[in-house]
Design an enzyme around this catalytic site. Structure first.
Site, PDB file in Angstrom:
ATOM      1  N   LYS A 196       1.065  -1.169  -0.144  1.00 16.24           N
ATOM      2  CA  LYS A 196       0.000   0.129  -0.114  1.00 16.24           C
ATOM      3  C   LYS A 196       0.660   1.350  -0.088  1.00 16.24           C
ATOM      4  CE  LYS A 196      -3.721  -2.410   2.076  1.00 16.24           C
ATOM      5  NZ  LYS A 196      -4.896  -2.620   3.211  1.00 16.24           N
TER       6      LYS A 196
ATOM      7  N   ASP B   2      -5.141 -12.686   8.948  1.00 14.69           N
ATOM      8  CA  ASP B   2      -5.805 -11.398   8.276  1.00 14.69           C
ATOM      9  C   ASP B   2      -6.802 -10.822   9.249  1.00 14.69           C
ATOM     10  OD1 ASP B   2      -6.576  -9.298   6.857  1.00 14.69           O
ATOM     11  OD2 ASP B   2      -8.119 -10.431   5.756  1.00 14.69           O
TER      12      ASP B   2
END
Lengths: 278, 278, 278, 278, 278, 278
Positions: free
Chosen positions: A133, A216
């Site tokens: 990101k 996650d």
């Protein structure tokens, strides 16, 4: 450690964007032969990153600009300190100033925020990782800045790491099949990492022979259980929803790696300025 | 409104960086012919910016990907809403996903923060401006995002505006001489803006015939006095140290323009995600 | 599976090189509107690789050229067979012909030679690998061709794999220190491979925790001993001096991977030709 | 004699491909300040070609690398000889090594094979020529290597020579019409060459005023007859199916030029290595 | 006939230069969806050249722009005639207008001036040639325009023709030696041209076996004598100081080729305009 | 004052175009080590422009070429004078010669013609401006040359100035609306210019608050009336149909700016040559 071919392309693009065909103000007013001096100052406490980029921007404008450094990348610079000293043609310094600062303030911003996460995690055993990101086109700088802040790099892109996500698993039919396909086709130099969302997934990934498991968005308790399941035979990474408030608790689960998107996608710029000395 | 030649160069660079020679995971696991669907979701309330960039990244990977939009750039999207819907080859969607999201989360982050500044300023009369403190190479996207957030653009770079700063004044000898040199040499299509730090500077700049005066880091009272001096004959811009806490007070001084570096250099990314529908 | 951005850059360069400003002969003689047909023929038995590149060269010259395939990449094509059929503007076909064939004859040459090594190795358990000894700038095509021939890819470049060679060991002081430095600094997604020249090296590398050991130029007996030492806990790769005469013996040592530079640096082109049908 | 603008573009591409964002191994282990020495060794007898490319790759990585040469391009280097000596930062030498060797081993491979053809042809009167069957994008290097091996260059591409092939003749209606069209439209600086397959074609091409005739795949007797027909008024070139076994017989037909595709499309790399001196 | 890869690079550069990040006026005022029509008009009598470039500029801006032609390149267009008709998004047409016209007015200017020289020369036997005195970077367009005006092209650059000038002769020692060196080293596809300044030079060049002789700045009588010396065995080119007043006399000397620098370096633009139809 | 990044790109393109893969003549004949000298001569009276470009072309070919100047850009050079002196490798000088001269002859041609217009205008008060009618891709050089000739630059492209033309007015509905839209959307650093064709338009533009009014193709009397209407509150520019015969009359109307397309689109090259000194 930043490939110069990539760096030059990025700096070219940045200078084209800012300078265009000419600097209307400076070309109209400042004699290109006049020499001057300037100091780069830290307006706040910061972890420094980007000096090689900063200096290369100036030398692109003029080979006559010289720089002297008082700190190095990775250093903690107290508020108000002079980071480096420049001398050379004043018009070239003025033309390069904003572009050079834009690089440095972003890269040091990333390094400074990374350091805060590393400090908060509070353990030498766990590594704080970046993610993909990053700002498009500048990843090589973002990831360098993370390292300067004491963090570590996850894979650079899609080409140098395997990360099997839920959609890959759906496409393959099962974690086992996905891991087998990845292992069969990818270079033997690359580890196989699998992203899971619960303990069932962790067990399945361990059975499938994953080298790394990405947990996650799992809560600390679940992460701790996953780490126990893996018994240090598999590298365990926590990711998703991690911030300065909860990273310490995550670190204490025994996980090996903690990935934080915010250190690259949401790091505020640090306040640095260039003061010209008449 | 974003020149496609520039946009394509930026997207090329971003995809080269992330994809490299291949996507090890997806190429190993996912059949390139399999088609699928996905939704782009807003994980928080945001002002949308970047859809043309987002969609172009996908169509670079495959001309068979189609997008359907539920919002447009500049719209306020509530948390949880679906922004757009994609269908096409699932492997191409997965390869483009991160790069496309990286653009959108940054651009919408800028738009969203800009909107907050605009709302705080609380006046239709004053314009919130960006600065040149943008991410190197992506300024065209940063400035587009500012417009989508209700802000306005300052000059793009050194080539399309004149901003006489203290060092230019030192080099010229006086504000009057600097303004005269700029006026003489620059295209008649460009206004002359002068940066000053106090009321004496404002008076000198008005005398010199400046079209715009930038009040650098001046307190609200001084700004108000400067505005009164100018009596609407000169455009007045406030800049330096402006944040969400003081912008309303600055706006009420009667100044025409307020420039805020933070909307581009320190905007956190918004939380958007792409959910694939099996 | 070949990133189109890289592919287009390579094809651009190739067409610029061959076409330059114009095709003096064809532009002088052939009407650009005349359409025709052509067959791509295999003049010898070959393993096909490069059809996506071959076809893209033609469509760069004219979007009106259409191709129909009788074989796919990876297929064994008997001598004399028609590989594909083209139709479209005859002048565009003639301009693209040599460049398209140059790609295909090299890539199929690599695939064909790779297949011979794979067949000679004679075991499903062992993988034949390429090296970084590729034609500069075309590695993505060379490595794709190796896969089409039934081989597997080693790391792509210096950025996506760790291979500790003798000079790295000298610089670090020992294998153990070199492995520790690599493990500390590189992404966790990358395995650590160590190159050794004898059994002492193998033992040291195993102790150091290497994931993969490259046995450089070691005779079959030594390789067999090394494999026994590793007891399947470490991946074992043989490299150096391997040819069609000794690969079977090497394969029978139980080694996991055999790297062969010749499949990319010394593969003769296969004989393919384009026959236009008046 | 290689245009630096082209050379730099090729080297850029090659280093981008191999180095990517960083050298994981060397950056983790080797201090960038440490200096060292290395020797480039010929592991087999070879004709040298590519030193300017080899050295430029190293100086791209570091301006501090110096090279000293013991042989020049075009020289025959005996097995085991040291070709050149390098000194400079050891990490930069290690990063550039593979790319530099990949250029040199291919170019010297072409020069070495060309020399074998030239020696076999055994006549000073006949020239051995290359073709356009080169590696896409690197033709300028391939053709330079041919010259270093004692061969000569045919046209570089489609833009700097006229070669009327069967399809051009079909399009024009006859050899005479094709030659006339080419003569009318192409620059007067370019000769007109016609490809024929039999003696009838030779006669027709001579009548049409061709400057050069390419005898495609004709047997030695037919070539001898063609040469007699031309009586030295037209340059005669033999091409197609020529190898080390038949080139001497072809050369003795009296033909002026012999074109051999294999010297560029199928030259095996020579064995060269770089030995670092601790 | 213009290689699209070169053409696209030129158009890219031109549009980047003119459009930059955006069209401030049109983006502020014109709705991008509004469609409109426009006519391209000849404001003076002209020879048309550049339609493929003109139309490609528009389609770069929008694939929705369509063009209909009333003339073709090479045609003589009377004053006041409509050359082509455009329809599509009015904002895209307005953004592309100036760049497209800049190409067309220059290329048609060259074609128109070339036609005047051809007409003045007044003989079908002699060819009017261009030179390398073209605008840097746009030679491919300049030379195409010369052909559209009825002229012919000399060599494109230094790489596709041999022209031995006085300094080459000095370097070689004599014309004979220079010709021999050129013949030995250059591809057999290229003719050897020698530049001379007097009849002695002509004789020497003929003796040396030159294929073409360039008569530099020689008066008509001397040219006639040179032509007689050559007796049609060598191509004779006149160059230097040729203008519309003396070209007819030069043409009547019997020379084969007349090179005129002015047709590319000093051709005034023709007057063309785009009229939008509301 | 010419951004080096842009300049290098232009020179790259020009040298690629002219040199291609090699200089056949010079590489065959001239020893690359031989050094020589040359003089750049003015064959006619000219205003010099382009020395930085001229010299950079030579130093691209060889860093060993040195230049000594007798005149500077902007100087009037009498016929026959030596402009500069070069020394260095003769082969590099010969390879760069034509490209370097092509730049200089065009740029000095523009400067020389501009000076004639400026002299004819005959007033210090009025500025002679260029337009966007430049050679595509070389605008930065064309506009620099205009400044060297004593002229001034209009906006560089569509991105750094607002010029509202008839079609913008039609799209907006009225001059007032067009000006308001431009003012609202464009950066405050840019003035708003409106093109009108008659006095009614002038009045409307003044009412709308235009900063500059362009009087398109209006006769001198109308221009004088327009100037009177504006009473120095608005900058007045005359454009369209201006030539050396009428510029003085236009200048005497009191207009501030006179734009002349011909100075860039139709300037004949000046006659300069490089004489090598054996």
């Amino acid at each position: 450690m930043i490939n110069n071919i990539w760096l030059d392309r990025i700096i070219h693009m940045a200078l084209e964007e800012d300078l265009g065909h000419m600097d209307l103000t400076t070309d109209a007013i400042v004699d290109p032969e006049t020499r001057g001096k300037a100091s780069l100052l830290a307006r706040e406490k910061l972890v420094l990153a980007g000096l090689p980029v900063f200096s290369r921007v100036f030398t692109f404008l003029s080979s006559k600009i010289e720089l002297e450094y008082y700190f190095e990348d990775g250093h903690l610079v107290p508020e108000g300190e002079r980071i480096c000293f420049l001398s050379g043609p004043i018009s070239a310094i003025m033309k390069a100033e904003r572009t050079a600062l834009n690089f440095l303030q972003r890269m040091s911003g990333i390094a400074t925020l990374t350091r805060r996460y590393v400090d908060k995690a509070g353990s030498d055993r766990v590594k704080v990782l970046d993610t993909r990101k990053t700002v498009p086109g500048l990843r090589v700088l973002d990831k360098y800045a993370v390292r300067m802040g004491g963090g570590f790099n996850h894979r650079f892109g899609l080409f140098d790491g395997i990360l099997i996500k839920d959609n890959h698993i759906v496409a393959a039919g099962s974690i086992a099949k996905a891991v087998a396909l990845a292992r069969e086709n990818a270079p033997h130099t690359i580890k196989v990492e699998v992203e899971v969302e619960d303990l069932a997934g962790v067990e399945e990934a361990i059975q499938a022979g994953a080298d790394v498991i990405l947990l996650d968005n799992m809560p600390p308790d679940a992460i701790r259980n996953a780490v126990n399941l893996a018994r240090r035979r598999v590298i365990m990474e926590a990711s998703g929803g991690i911030n300065l408030n909860n990273i310490e608790e995550i670190a204490q689960t025994g996980v090996d790696l903690i990935a934080v998107g915010a250190i690259t996608h949401s790091a505020p710029a640090v306040d640095v300025s260039l003061e010209l000395i008449a």
